[in-house]
Motif scaffolding. Structure first.
Motif, mmCIF file in Angstrom:
data_model
loop_
_atom_site.group_PDB
_atom_site.id
_atom_site.type_symbol
_atom_site.label_atom_id
_atom_site.label_comp_id
_atom_site.label_asym_id
_atom_site.label_seq_id
_atom_site.Cartn_x
_atom_site.Cartn_y
_atom_site.Cartn_z
ATOM 1 N N GLU A 164 6.773 -9.786 -11.609
ATOM 2 C CA GLU A 164 6.484 -8.356 -11.474
ATOM 3 C C GLU A 164 5.083 -8.149 -10.903
ATOM 4 O OE1 GLU A 164 5.913 -4.562 -14.424
ATOM 5 O OE2 GLU A 164 7.450 -6.032 -14.956
ATOM 6 N N ASP A 165 4.107 -8.855 -11.461
ATOM 7 C CA ASP A 165 2.726 -8.734 -10.970
ATOM 8 C C ASP A 165 2.590 -9.286 -9.555
ATOM 9 O OD1 ASP A 165 2.007 -7.651 -13.408
ATOM 10 O OD2 ASP A 165 1.229 -9.539 -14.218
ATOM 11 N N ALA A 166 3.194 -10.440 -9.301
ATOM 12 C CA ALA A 166 3.087 -11.060 -7.977
ATOM 13 C C ALA A 166 3.752 -10.202 -6.913
ATOM 14 C CB ALA A 166 3.706 -12.459 -7.997
ATOM 15 N N ASN A 167 4.929 -9.679 -7.204
ATOM 16 C CA ASN A 167 5.633 -8.821 -6.241
ATOM 17 C C ASN A 167 4.861 -7.538 -5.960
ATOM 18 O OD1 ASN A 167 7.959 -10.340 -5.560
ATOM 19 N ND2 ASN A 167 8.860 -9.844 -7.535
ATOM 20 N N ALA A 168 4.180 -7.019 -6.956
ATOM 21 C CA ALA A 168 3.388 -5.797 -6.757
ATOM 22 C C ALA A 168 2.177 -6.055 -5.861
ATOM 23 C CB ALA A 168 2.940 -5.245 -8.104
ATOM 24 N N ARG A 169 1.558 -7.205 -6.007
ATOM 25 C CA ARG A 169 0.331 -7.494 -5.238
ATOM 26 C C ARG A 169 0.582 -8.174 -3.897
ATOM 27 N NH1 ARG A 169 -4.881 -7.824 -8.458
ATOM 28 N NH2 ARG A 169 -4.320 -6.831 -10.401
ATOM 29 N N TRP A 170 1.718 -8.838 -3.733
ATOM 30 C CA TRP A 170 1.980 -9.633 -2.533
ATOM 31 C C TRP A 170 1.863 -8.837 -1.239
ATOM 32 C CZ3 TRP A 170 1.388 -13.926 -0.334
ATOM 33 C CH2 TRP A 170 2.159 -14.350 0.744
ATOM 34 N N PRO A 171 2.435 -7.633 -1.110
ATOM 35 C CA PRO A 171 2.316 -6.924 0.175
ATOM 36 C C PRO A 171 0.864 -6.689 0.603
ATOM 37 C CG PRO A 171 4.001 -5.899 -1.179
ATOM 38 C CD PRO A 171 3.292 -6.906 -2.041
ATOM 39 N N GLY A 172 0.014 -6.302 -0.314
ATOM 40 C CA GLY A 172 -1.398 -6.085 0.014
ATOM 41 C C GLY A 172 -2.117 -7.374 0.367
ATOM 42 N N LEU A 173 -1.841 -8.431 -0.374
ATOM 43 C CA LEU A 173 -2.465 -9.726 -0.090
ATOM 44 C C LEU A 173 -1.949 -10.301 1.221
ATOM 45 C CD1 LEU A 173 -2.327 -11.244 -3.677
ATOM 46 C CD2 LEU A 173 -4.381 -10.495 -2.457
ATOM 47 N N GLN A 174 -0.677 -10.094 1.486
ATOM 48 C CA GLN A 174 -0.059 -10.631 2.703
ATOM 49 C C GLN A 174 -0.689 -9.994 3.952
ATOM 50 O OE1 GLN A 174 4.163 -9.929 2.950
ATOM 51 N NE2 GLN A 174 4.499 -11.849 4.019
ATOM 52 N N GLN A 175 -1.065 -8.729 3.854
ATOM 53 C CA GLN A 175 -1.698 -8.053 4.994
ATOM 54 C C GLN A 175 -3.045 -8.688 5.343
ATOM 55 O OE1 GLN A 175 -1.908 -3.929 4.002
ATOM 56 N NE2 GLN A 175 0.218 -3.548 4.582
ATOM 57 N N ASN A 176 -3.727 -9.241 4.342
ATOM 58 C CA ASN A 176 -5.036 -9.859 4.580
ATOM 59 C C ASN A 176 -4.933 -11.262 5.153
ATOM 60 O OD1 ASN A 176 -6.354 -7.583 3.601
ATOM 61 N ND2 ASN A 176 -6.373 -8.379 1.513
ATOM 62 N N LEU A 177 -3.735 -11.840 5.092
ATOM 63 C CA LEU A 177 -3.534 -13.174 5.650
ATOM 64 C C LEU A 177 -3.288 -13.048 7.150
ATOM 65 C CD1 LEU A 177 -1.203 -14.613 2.881
ATOM 66 C CD2 LEU A 177 -3.635 -15.035 3.168
ATOM 67 N N SER A 178 -3.729 -14.039 7.907
ATOM 68 C CA SER A 178 -3.541 -13.981 9.362
ATOM 69 C C SER A 178 -2.082 -14.117 9.720
ATOM 70 C CB SER A 178 -4.371 -15.065 10.048
ATOM 71 O OG SER A 178 -3.886 -16.331 9.702
ATOM 72 N N GLN A 179 -1.750 -13.671 10.895
ATOM 73 C CA GLN A 179 -0.368 -13.691 11.379
ATOM 74 C C GLN A 179 0.050 -15.087 11.745
ATOM 75 O OE1 GLN A 179 1.703 -11.058 11.640
ATOM 76 N NE2 GLN A 179 0.275 -9.509 11.016
#
Length: 168
Positions: free
Chosen positions: A153-168
């Motif tokens: 639950e916590d990981a799924n909530a934060r993953w989209p925001g963290l994923q945006q900070n990772l390079s393509q």
């Protein structure tokens, strides 16, 4: 002691201090240099270019083991090279990378829940709900195993925001 000898002694002490400091820091630097990059959407070894350190992602499901893939059986998916134990595993992965690839790109879901992207270690893993999860530390794997839904639950909530900070 003469002034010259005192100066030489002081210089040696300073050099010895820096040599000692370098001796303590060198292993830490070497260890982190070989770790996977944490600025990618899929965990990749920055030197070899291999996803999840060259381990076969399908073998976690079919063999229930972490098994190194072979250079003869490689596939490119999501911009990285994946290795497999045999052609059958390679074909399964190519047909369904979303199923066999590690969740969260191979990042530790416990750390993701804390808001940190920490590369999972392919030797610390679990298959839960037909999904592969990699963990940076054994303690995280063990904690996750006790209550996966809480951590997911916590990981799924934060993953989209963290994923945006990772390079393509």
């Amino acid at each position: 002691m003469t002034a010259q000898r005192q100066e030489r002694y002081a210089r040696r002490r300073v050099l010895a201090f820096f040599a000692l400091l370098a001796g303590f820091l060198a292993p830490a630097c070497l260890d982190s240099a070989g770790r996977a990059a944490t600025t990618e959407r899929v965990v990749v070894n920055r030197y070899s270019g291999l996803a999840i350190e060259g381990y076969d992602p399908v073998a976690y499901f079919s063999e229930s083991l972490a098994i190194q893939g072979l250079p003869d059986f490689e596939a490119s998916e999501a911009g990285v090279v994946w290795r497999f134990r045999n052609e059958g595993n390679r074909a399964s992965f190519v047909a369904h990378p979303e199923i066999y690839g590690p969740q969260f790109g191979g990042y530790d879901p416990v750390d993701l829940g804390r808001g940190v992207t920490y590369a999972g270690n392919p030797r610390f893993w679990l298959v839960i709900g037909q999904r592969l999860y990699l963990f940076g530390r054994e303690e995280n794997r063990d904690a996750f195993a006790t209550d996966p839904s809480r951590f997911l639950e916590d990981a799924n909530a934060r993953w989209p925001g963290l994923q945006q900070n990772l390079s393509q």
